[in-house]
Motif scaffolding. Structure first.
Motif, PDB file in Angstrom:
ATOM      1  N   ALA A   1      19.873 -60.167 -78.218  1.00 54.29           N
ATOM      2  CA  ALA A   1      18.757 -59.527 -77.433  1.00 54.29           C
ATOM      3  C   ALA A   1      18.558 -58.128 -78.090  1.00 54.29           C
ATOM      4  N   ALA A   2      19.694 -57.168 -78.121  1.00 49.33           N
ATOM      5  CA  ALA A   2      19.377 -56.270 -78.628  1.00 49.33           C
ATOM      6  C   ALA A   2      18.970 -55.718 -80.132  1.00 49.33           C
ATOM      7  N   THR A   3      19.211 -56.856 -80.821  1.00 49.61           N
ATOM      8  CA  THR A   3      18.892 -56.771 -82.137  1.00 49.61           C
ATOM      9  C   THR A   3      17.674 -57.559 -82.757  1.00 49.61           C
ATOM     10  N   ALA A   4      16.926 -58.226 -81.792  1.00 48.09           N
ATOM     11  CA  ALA A   4      15.829 -59.295 -82.015  1.00 48.09           C
ATOM     12  C   ALA A   4      14.680 -58.195 -82.731  1.00 48.09           C
ATOM     13  N   GLN A   5      14.340 -57.188 -82.305  1.00 47.45           N
ATOM     14  CA  GLN A   5      13.396 -56.636 -82.990  1.00 47.45           C
ATOM     15  C   GLN A   5      13.613 -56.211 -84.368  1.00 47.45           C
ATOM     16  N   ALA A   6      15.024 -55.470 -84.616  1.00 50.04           N
ATOM     17  CA  ALA A   6      15.324 -55.393 -85.996  1.00 50.04           C
ATOM     18  C   ALA A   6      15.299 -56.542 -86.992  1.00 50.04           C
ATOM     19  N   HIS A   7      15.703 -57.551 -86.334  1.00 47.74           N
ATOM     20  CA  HIS A   7      15.761 -58.861 -87.119  1.00 47.74           C
ATOM     21  C   HIS A   7      14.445 -59.260 -87.495  1.00 47.74           C
ATOM     22  N   GLU A   8      13.643 -59.357 -86.656  1.00 48.33           N
ATOM     23  CA  GLU A   8      12.085 -59.644 -86.690  1.00 48.33           C
ATOM     24  C   GLU A   8      11.525 -58.844 -87.836  1.00 48.33           C
TER      25      GLU A   8
END
Length: 211
Positions: free
Chosen positions: A26-33
């Motif tokens: 969840a914490a890395t979801a935006q960076a991943h996207e």
């Protein structure tokens, strides 16, 4: 780099929905996207020259990240098998398969500010990102081969056999690290975020907006 489809939106069987793995996802979801969206590797024309540049840039990240994991593994008796996870050497061989000579491969620039693993928590943060990218690399592999890139120049995209098992080992180790809010879990998560940020900076020349 893409990890689309690697871990799915739901917790894996046996994994806690509120555990460390769910937390780092969840914490890395935006960076991943943002990373995958900028590169858009699965929806762009692929050719040998683009593949060569991809290999050069990913090698520049894999080399220092994996070297850091190797140093960690020498000090942690419970370390994951980092040698089996290593793909930098495979990327070098992929470049040679495209015709690069030894001097050209040795001259590939390395990322100077890649995050490092000073301990188990940081190492697992790196493994979370690297193991995910190995599984996601199977999608890029199909795109590259379909575009005419020789398959022998695509080995670093998928790594050695057993990538799925190694991902499950990493997921289990992440969940065993502690609970969200624990210092080790937050350190692991911060390192994973730093790895995503390093990928985004280093692979920026391949972003669709600059293509």
């Amino acid at each position: 780099m893409t990890t689309d489809g690697v871990d799915g939106a739901r917790p894996a069987r046996g994994r806690r929905a509120d555990g460390a793995l769910a937390h780092v996802r969840a914490a890395t979801a935006q960076a991943h996207e943002e990373l995958d969206g900028g590169l858009d590797v699965l929806h762009r024309p692929w050719d040998v020259e683009l593949h060569r540049r991809w290999l050069e840039l990913t090698l520049g990240l894999l080399d220092p990240l994996e070297a850091s994991l190797e140093r960690w593994a020498r000090t942690d008796p419970a370390a994951l098998d980092v040698a089996a996870r290593s793909r930098a050497g495979m990327a070098r061989e992929d470049l040679r398969a495209l015709g690069a000579d030894g001097a050209a491969v040795d001259a590939v620039p390395l990322c100077p500010d890649a995050p490092t693993a000073a301990g188990r928590a940081q190492a697992l943060g790196l493994c979370y990102v690297l193991d995910g990218s190995t599984l996601g690399g199977a999608l890029i592999h199909r795109t590259a081969v379909a575009a005419g890139v020789p398959e022998r120049a695509c080995t670093s995209l998928v790594g050695r056999p057993g990538a799925g098992r190694r991902w499950r080992e990493t997921a289990a180790a992440v969940d065993a690290l502690g609970a969200p809010g624990d210092a080790a879990v937050e350190e692991m998560t911060a390192t994973a975020l730093a790895a995503f940020a390093a990928y985004r900076r280093w692979l920026a020349p391949l972003a669709r907006t600059t293509a």
